[in-house]
Motif scaffolding. Structure first.
Motif, mmCIF file in Angstrom:
data_model
loop_
_atom_site.group_PDB
_atom_site.id
_atom_site.type_symbol
_atom_site.label_atom_id
_atom_site.label_comp_id
_atom_site.label_asym_id
_atom_site.label_seq_id
_atom_site.Cartn_x
_atom_site.Cartn_y
_atom_site.Cartn_z
ATOM 1 N N GLU A 195 -10.575 -12.214 -2.130
ATOM 2 C CA GLU A 195 -10.632 -12.043 -3.580
ATOM 3 C C GLU A 195 -10.037 -10.698 -3.980
ATOM 4 N N ASN A 196 -9.783 -10.567 -5.296
ATOM 5 C CA ASN A 196 -9.336 -9.304 -5.897
ATOM 6 C C ASN A 196 -8.021 -8.800 -5.291
ATOM 7 N N LEU A 197 -7.137 -9.721 -4.926
ATOM 8 C CA LEU A 197 -5.836 -9.325 -4.383
ATOM 9 C C LEU A 197 -4.692 -9.604 -5.362
ATOM 10 N N GLU A 198 -4.984 -10.287 -6.449
ATOM 11 C CA GLU A 198 -3.930 -10.569 -7.427
ATOM 12 C C GLU A 198 -3.409 -9.306 -8.101
ATOM 13 N N CYS A 199 -4.167 -8.208 -7.969
ATOM 14 C CA CYS A 199 -3.731 -6.931 -8.532
ATOM 15 C C CYS A 199 -2.690 -6.242 -7.655
ATOM 16 N N CYS A 200 -2.343 -6.860 -6.519
ATOM 17 C CA CYS A 200 -1.330 -6.291 -5.610
ATOM 18 C C CYS A 200 -0.135 -7.244 -5.556
ATOM 19 N N PRO A 201 0.714 -7.234 -6.575
ATOM 20 C CA PRO A 201 1.801 -8.223 -6.658
ATOM 21 C C PRO A 201 2.889 -8.035 -5.605
ATOM 22 N N GLN A 202 2.964 -6.856 -5.000
ATOM 23 C CA GLN A 202 3.992 -6.584 -3.998
ATOM 24 C C GLN A 202 3.521 -6.875 -2.565
ATOM 25 N N LEU A 219 -10.410 -19.093 -0.027
ATOM 26 C CA LEU A 219 -9.021 -18.684 0.175
ATOM 27 C C LEU A 219 -8.127 -19.056 -1.000
ATOM 28 N N SER A 220 -8.703 -19.617 -2.031
ATOM 29 C CA SER A 220 -7.892 -20.127 -3.150
ATOM 30 C C SER A 220 -7.084 -19.038 -3.855
ATOM 31 N N SER A 221 -7.574 -17.807 -3.833
ATOM 32 C CA SER A 221 -6.850 -16.721 -4.514
ATOM 33 C C SER A 221 -5.548 -16.351 -3.816
ATOM 34 N N LEU A 222 -5.327 -16.850 -2.597
ATOM 35 C CA LEU A 222 -4.077 -16.569 -1.896
ATOM 36 C C LEU A 222 -2.876 -17.156 -2.628
ATOM 37 N N CYS A 223 -3.116 -18.192 -3.396
ATOM 38 C CA CYS A 223 -2.021 -18.857 -4.110
ATOM 39 C C CYS A 223 -1.334 -17.933 -5.111
ATOM 40 N N LYS A 224 -2.004 -16.863 -5.499
ATOM 41 C CA LYS A 224 -1.441 -15.936 -6.482
ATOM 42 C C LYS A 224 -0.517 -14.888 -5.863
ATOM 43 N N LEU A 225 -0.435 -14.861 -4.541
ATOM 44 C CA LEU A 225 0.393 -13.852 -3.849
ATOM 45 C C LEU A 225 1.758 -14.457 -3.552
ATOM 46 N N ASN A 226 2.635 -14.407 -4.540
ATOM 47 C CA ASN A 226 3.924 -15.079 -4.436
ATOM 48 C C ASN A 226 4.879 -14.430 -3.445
ATOM 49 N N ARG A 227 4.657 -13.159 -3.116
ATOM 50 C CA ARG A 227 5.555 -12.461 -2.195
ATOM 51 C C ARG A 227 5.022 -12.428 -0.764
ATOM 52 N N LEU A 228 3.893 -13.028 -0.542
ATOM 53 C CA LEU A 228 3.267 -12.980 0.789
ATOM 54 C C LEU A 228 4.120 -13.756 1.799
#
Length: 351
Positions: A195-202, A219-228
């Motif tokens: 959680e709380n990783l959407e604030c790290c877009p890079q 693990l659903s919040s992983l979907c927001k990390l487009n550069r991962l």
């Protein structure tokens, strides 16, 4: 005759003397025996055991001196339980002097803002603190400590790499200002929810191996990390193969580690399933995904094992054809070289 009588007297006198000595010896032996018997009687005479007195001896442990009693009381006293603040700061702390000393040992700058990296690993620290002056940090190593909370990092807006592995962290938090963070290592902690990783877009590399993650919902919040592109979820407690549906939403995912989770051994055709649903994957569990393997997997996904076997046959034929073509090119190059040499010998221009 006289001599005979004199000899007889001497013999009789000697006999008498012998008898007297024998008698005296016998008497003396009797006296000795009597003395021994008397001594034996004395020793064998039962002695009357003294009756125990009515006096009772005091137990020394019960009649200890006041000093001993005080010492025993102090020993038996249970130490007062320390407060949470005392527990928190009981271990070594990250102080300004400690950081400067470490910078001196590591050949870093004594002026805080001149450092772009800082090594504070394997020191037993429990709290992240006193880093306010190190505003230019781009890499921070804090692994191998006893840190329980991510905190006091809001001023490090230039930080790109943060290593917090091998700690006691339970929650991912307080990363809002780390907008330039590219690598985050939180392996070997006690994290249960991502959680709380959407604030790290890079963010490009995320290591969450050897934690307590069990539910795919966490693990659903992983979907927001487009550069991962690199994700390590190995050695967790994930027991649902449905995680592939979440990972398939990561458009740039190329390296994935899932080994050590219960679902890996339970999922039939695990490797083929994940490769077929993750089109950009180049590494899965330390093993590269080759072009030929991907072709076979895609054929398997479309037509099963028959299609996979046919695709393997095509790959073999293509490899043989390419090998034959390369050999022919090599022979042609050799023939051209021989013709050129023969012509130079004929014209006398060979070097």
């Amino acid at each position: 005759m006289l001599s005979f009588f004199s000899r007889a007297r001497s013999l009789s006198s000697s006999t008498e003397n012998n008898e007297e000595s024998t008698t005296s010896n016998t008497k003396s032996s009797k006296i000795i025996i009597e003395e021994i018997d008397s001594e034996t009687e004395i020793t064998t005479t039962p002695t009357t055991t003294p009756q125990p007195t009515t006096e009772t001896r005091e137990d020394p442990s019960q009649t200890s001196t006041p000093k001993k009693q005080q010492a025993m009381e102090d020993t038996n006293k249970s130490p007062s339980s320390p407060s949470s603040a005392e527990k928190r700061y009981h271990t070594p702390r990250i102080t300004v002097d400690v950081i400067r000393d470490l910078c001196s040992r590591q050949s870093l700058f004594q002026t805080p803002y001149l450092n772009d990296k800082l090594f504070l690993h394997h020191r037993g620290f429990r709290v992240i603190e006193n880093l306010e002056l190190y505003t230019e940090l781009k890499a921070l190593w804090l692994e191998g400590n006893a840190i329980t909370k991510i905190e006091n990092l809001g001023h490090l807006d230039k930080l790109r790499c943060l290593y917090l592995n091998q700690n006691l962290i339970t929650t991912i938090e307080n990363l809002e200002n780390l907008v330039n963070l590219q690598t985050l290592n939180l392996s070997s902690n006690r994290i249960t929810v991502v959680e709380n990783l959407e604030c790290c877009p890079q963010l490009e590399t995320l290591n969450l191996g050897n934690n307590k993650i069990s539910s795919i919902d966490s693990l659903s919040s992983l979907c927001k990390l487009n550069r991962l592109s690199v994700l390590d979820l190995s050695s967790n407690e994930i027991d649902d193969a449905g995680i592939v549906d979440i990972l398939s939403q990561l458009p740039k995912l190329t390296v994935l580690y899932l080994k050590g989770n219960p679902f890996v051994g339970k999922t039939k055709n695990y490797r083929k399933t994940f490769i077929s649903k993750l089109p950009h994957l180049t590494y899965l569990d330390d093993k590269p995904v080759s072009k030929d393997e991907r072709r076979c997997v895609m054929a398997w996904a479309q037509g099963g094992h028959v299609a996979e076997s046919e695709e393997r046959r095509k790959i073999i034929e293509e490899n043989e054809s390419r090998h034959e073509r390369e050999m022919n090119q090599w022979k042609e190059m050799q023939e051209r070289a021989l013709l050129k040499r023969a012509e130079e010998e004929k014209n006398g221009t060979m070097k």
